[in-house]
Motif scaffolding. Structure first.
Motif, PDB file in Angstrom:
ATOM      1  N   GLU A  67       2.133   1.708  -3.471  1.00  0.00           N
ATOM      2  CA  GLU A  67       1.067   2.202  -4.331  1.00  0.00           C
ATOM      3  C   GLU A  67       0.838   3.698  -4.103  1.00  0.00           C
ATOM      4  O   GLU A  67       0.612   4.465  -5.067  1.00  0.00           O
ATOM      5  N   ALA A  68       0.902   4.114  -2.824  1.00  0.00           N
ATOM      6  CA  ALA A  68       0.729   5.534  -2.524  1.00  0.00           C
ATOM      7  C   ALA A  68       1.857   6.365  -3.131  1.00  0.00           C
ATOM      8  O   ALA A  68       1.625   7.470  -3.661  1.00  0.00           O
ATOM      9  N   ARG A  69       3.075   5.864  -3.065  1.00  0.00           N
ATOM     10  CA  ARG A  69       4.212   6.586  -3.670  1.00  0.00           C
ATOM     11  C   ARG A  69       4.039   6.702  -5.175  1.00  0.00           C
ATOM     12  O   ARG A  69       4.362   7.735  -5.778  1.00  0.00           O
ATOM     13  N   GLU A  74       0.827  -1.205   0.000  1.00  0.00           N
ATOM     14  CA  GLU A  74       0.000   0.000   0.000  1.00  0.00           C
ATOM     15  C   GLU A  74       0.863   1.257   0.000  1.00  0.00           C
ATOM     16  O   GLU A  74       0.538   2.255  -0.666  1.00  0.00           O
ATOM     17  N   GLU A  75       1.969   1.224   0.750  1.00  0.00           N
ATOM     18  CA  GLU A  75       2.879   2.377   0.745  1.00  0.00           C
ATOM     19  C   GLU A  75       3.478   2.598  -0.645  1.00  0.00           C
ATOM     20  O   GLU A  75       3.594   3.743  -1.103  1.00  0.00           O
ATOM     21  N   SER A  95       1.201   6.842  -6.844  1.00  0.00           N
ATOM     22  CA  SER A  95       0.174   7.848  -7.128  1.00  0.00           C
ATOM     23  C   SER A  95       0.696   9.254  -6.852  1.00  0.00           C
ATOM     24  O   SER A  95       0.445  10.189  -7.632  1.00  0.00           O
ATOM     25  N   GLU A  96       1.418   9.408  -5.753  1.00  0.00           N
ATOM     26  CA  GLU A  96       1.932  10.729  -5.395  1.00  0.00           C
ATOM     27  C   GLU A  96       2.887  11.263  -6.454  1.00  0.00           C
ATOM     28  O   GLU A  96       2.765  12.400  -6.913  1.00  0.00           O
TER      29      GLU A  96
END
Length: 766
Positions: free
Chosen positions: A665-667, A662-663, A669-670
């Motif tokens: 994936e967040a990176r 999840e981390e 997107s960011e």
């Protein structure tokens, strides 16, 4: 409707013949047998394609093809091959089959027919009927019958190897009818049949010996082209196959083929170059010269084969002789061991052993000497000191064609082919003239596909015989895969496939040229490329894994279309099965992101990573190497590829790894959003920079123009001042002389002109 349904299903059944499942092939064959019994037109086409399965590696498929051949063309329908058709019907069926077959189909038919003859499943009366047809029938039927007789003779030599049958062959295949009608097909078939005769010299004066002498005369006449029509190009093209088989037959039935071939070359020399008033002709016919070069090259090649055959026979004879002596010595030694020994007998035994060892050493030395002599003959004798070497300068002059004097396509084709055959003989000759051969290939006219296709095939033969000499020119062979002609591309891929699979050419990054063939417009080229990669994937080291990074880079740099690139890589990445290889490829492809020159190349790399089988180690590698590809996440294609990896990983990820995923994936997107903002800002700044540069350039141009025009005005004003002073002086001198109205008008107009020019210059500067 029922019949139409069966006929329309023909393509599906033909596809089943190519299936890897043996049961699919068997059922398709049985369908075509039944269709033939019901006289459906699709049965003939299907059976022709099925005959290619005679070369299958599976014995069960070969037997099924033979059974189908027997049921369709020889046996009565429904009898399971136990009851034969009438002999006339069998002969008719085989004649129809052969007359409509291609060259590749003829090879399969010959294999099937030969096996049936060995199993005695074809009645002997069928060949008697074929002899009658070959003697009395017209052109097409005569050649087809002679072809069938030649096929049968490959399995049973008695079909042609007798005095009476040879006489029939002479009259039917090489006689007056063949000469009058230039029936080169029949002559070719007759020459093929003669090659199946046993190499036994008949007794001088016997009937067979006399017939063979008559046949030799006819074969020499065919090889010389005595019956050819110099006004008909097609006649010479048809002659080539007949001449080739005639020369092959001469080297089989003639006791001294080197003498016969020399006589053929001398005869062709006199008719081709000729002599008038003691000097050779200044010109010669292009078709005659083409025929001469063709015979020259083929005779040279047959001499090499003949020399190696003789040396092999000598080695085998010496080995058999040595083996026989060794066996006798062993028997004698065994007898002596069986009897009581004394000191003198022991000394004799040791002397015998020394003599045997010495004799074996002499035999080995003699064998080495034989090999040296053969090498000297091939390297120096055939294309050097012998008769053929006398015509090499003329051949090289025609192939080079520096001044473009030789415009005949058939002449350039035969001369280049002859040069290739001579290069196959001598390694030194090959190395010396390889540049000339590739120059001729590069200069070949775009419409002459035959020349380029023949040269590519010849290069494959040269690579097999002298791999070290041809290896530096391998990239130029790969370049033929980009030829405009489908035929040339197909032949080039065929040659490279054979060289690669036989380890004659190292598989390097140039294999990306073959990968492009996976998207070729020609179906056969696509199938052959798939076959090559499938065979490579079966090897223990799986070279596709080692080649993939270079293939990806080369295809991206070549500007391959997006659809083509993704289709090719989807196919190739499917061969990566091992987890370790997937992990290593993920790391290698990530390290290539900083080396990319465009965002499209980065999108290609991201697509390839997404096609791999991702595991936990691969995810950790992607997370650790995030900095290498984060700058490319603003691109939609790149982000979609990594997003697909995330979606696939969610299906197998362990609970303890879920937070890390999840981390990551967040990176993703960011950096995709911030990267897009940075790109937009960078684009805006770049545009502003461009506008500022343009504005500065305009200002600099204006300043330069102003400086130039100011200096021009100063010069003109000084010139005007000088002219005014001169005018005042002249006026002082002529105070007493009154001026006319016209003179006053001229002075005024001149002043107005100077002032107007100054005003225009100032306006332009402004």
């Amino acid at each position: 409707e029922f019949i139409d349904l069966f006929e329309n299903s023909n393509e599906s059944f033909e596809g089943m013949l190519l299936s890897s499942n043996a049961s699919d092939v068997t059922e398709a064959l049985r369908f075509f047998v039944r269709a033939r019994h019901f006289k459906l037109p699709c049965a003939v086409t299907g059976m022709k394609q099925a005959l290619a399965l005679m070369w299958s590696n599976e014995t069960s498929i070969q037997e099924e093809v033979l059974k189908a051949f027997l049921d369709v063309f020889i046996s009565v329908p429904g009898t399971d091959g136990k009851e034969f058709l009438p002999d006339n019907q069998i002969a008719h069926n085989l004649l129809v089959l052969v007359s409509q077959a291609t060259v590749s189909e003829l090879a399969s038919i010959e294999e099937a027919l030969g096996r049936l003859v060995k199993q005695e499943l074809i009645p002997a009366e069928v060949f008697v009927i074929l002899w009658s047809i070959a003697t009395k029938a017209s052109k097409e039927s005569r050649s087809a019958a002679m072809t069938l007789l030649s096929m049968g003779a490959s399995a049973d030599t008695t079909i042609v190897d007798s005095a009476s049958r040879l006489r029939l062959l002479h009259d039917a295949g090489l006689g007056d009818y063949t000469e009058e009608h230039n029936d080169w097909k029949t002559a070719r078939s007759a020459a093929c049949a003669l090659q199946h005769i046993k190499r036994v010299q008949p007794e001088p004066g016997s009937a067979k010996c006399i017939v063979l002498e008559l046949i030799m005369e006819k074969l020499c006449a065919i090889a010389r082209g005595d019956w050819c029509d110099d006004t008909n190009v097609q006649d010479t093209k048809s002659w080539f196959c007949a001449a080739q088989q005639a020369i092959d037959a001469i080297f089989v039935i003639c006791p001294e083929p080197e003498i016969a071939s020399a006589e053929i070359l001398r005869g062709m020399e006199s008719t081709t170059f000729g002599f008038s008033n003691g000097s050779p002709y200044k010109q010669c016919h292009s078709l005659r010269l083409s025929r001469f070069f063709f015979v020259l090259g083929h005779v040279a090649l047959k001499l090499l084969v003949y020399t190696e055959a003789i040396s092999g026979a000598v080695r085998r004879a010496n080995a058999a002789k040595t083996l026989a002596k060794q066996i006798e010595a062993d028997k004698a030694k065994a007898k002596k061991k069986a009897s009581p020994l004394n000191d003198s007998q022991c000394d004799d035994d040791s002397d015998d052993d020394d003599a045997i060892e010495a004799e074996l050493g002499v035999a080995a030395e003699a064998e080495a000497e034989t090999e040296r002599e053969v090498a000297d003959i091939s390297d120096n004798e055939i294309v050097g000191r012998a008769l053929i070497g006398c015509f090499v300068p003329t051949l090289l002059h025609v192939v080079a064609n520096k001044d473009g004097r030789f415009s005949s396509e058939i002449l350039m084709q035969t001369s280049t082919l002859a040069l290739c055959k001579l290069m196959c003989i001598s390694s030194a000759f090959c190395e010396k003239h390889l540049p000339l051969l590739f120059t001729a290939l590069a200069r070949a006219p775009s419409q002459d596909t035959t020349l380029r296709a023949n040269t590519v095939i010849a290069l494959g033969d040269l690579a097999f015989r002298f791999p070290n000499a041809v290896e530096p020119y391998t990239p130029r062979i790969y370049a033929c895969l980009r030829d405009k002609s489908t035929r040339v591309r197909r032949h080039a891929l065929m040659v490279l496939t054979h060289l690669i699979l036989n380890d004659m050419v190292k598989v390097k990054g140039q294999v990306s040229e073959i990968a492009l063939c996976l998207r070729d417009d020609e179906a056969r080229i696509r199938d052959m490329a798939r076959l090559l990669f499938n065979e490579l994937s079966k090897r223990s080291n799986n070279p596709i894994y080692n080649l993939l990074p270079d293939i990806v880079s080369r295809l991206s740099q070549m500007g391959t279309k997006k659809e083509d690139f993704r289709s090719i890589m989807f196919f190739l990445l499917g061969f990566i099965k091992k987890e370790k290889q997937n992990e290593m490829l993920v790391e290698k492809l990530c390290h290539r992101f900083p080396k990319c020159n465009s965002i499209s190349q980065k999108a290609d790399l991201a697509f390839c990573i997404a096609q791999l089988k991702i595991n936990e180690k691969s995810l950790k590698c992607l997370n650790d190497l995030f900095k290498l590809y984060k700058d490319a996440l603003f691109d939609e294609d790149v982000f979609k590829s990594f997003a697909s990896i995330v979606s696939k990983a969610k299906k197998f990820i362990k609970p303890e790894m879920k937070q890390g995923l999840e981390e990551w994936e967040a990176r993703l997107s960011e950096h995709s959003e911030t990267g897009m903002d940075n790109v937009l800002a960078g684009t805006k700044a770049q545009r502003a920079k461009v506008r500022a540069a343009k504005r500065a350039a305009r200002n600099a141009t204006r300043a330069t123009q102003k400086k130039y025009y100011d200096s021009t005005d100063d010069e003109e004003e000084s010139e005007d001042g000088k002219s005014d002073e001169e005018e005042n002086a002249s006026e002082n001198k002529e105070n007493s002389v009154p001026r006319s109205k016209s003179e006053l008008a001229k002075g005024k107009s001149a002043s107005n002109t100077r002032e107007g020019r100054s005003r225009r210059l100032r306006s332009i500067n402004a």
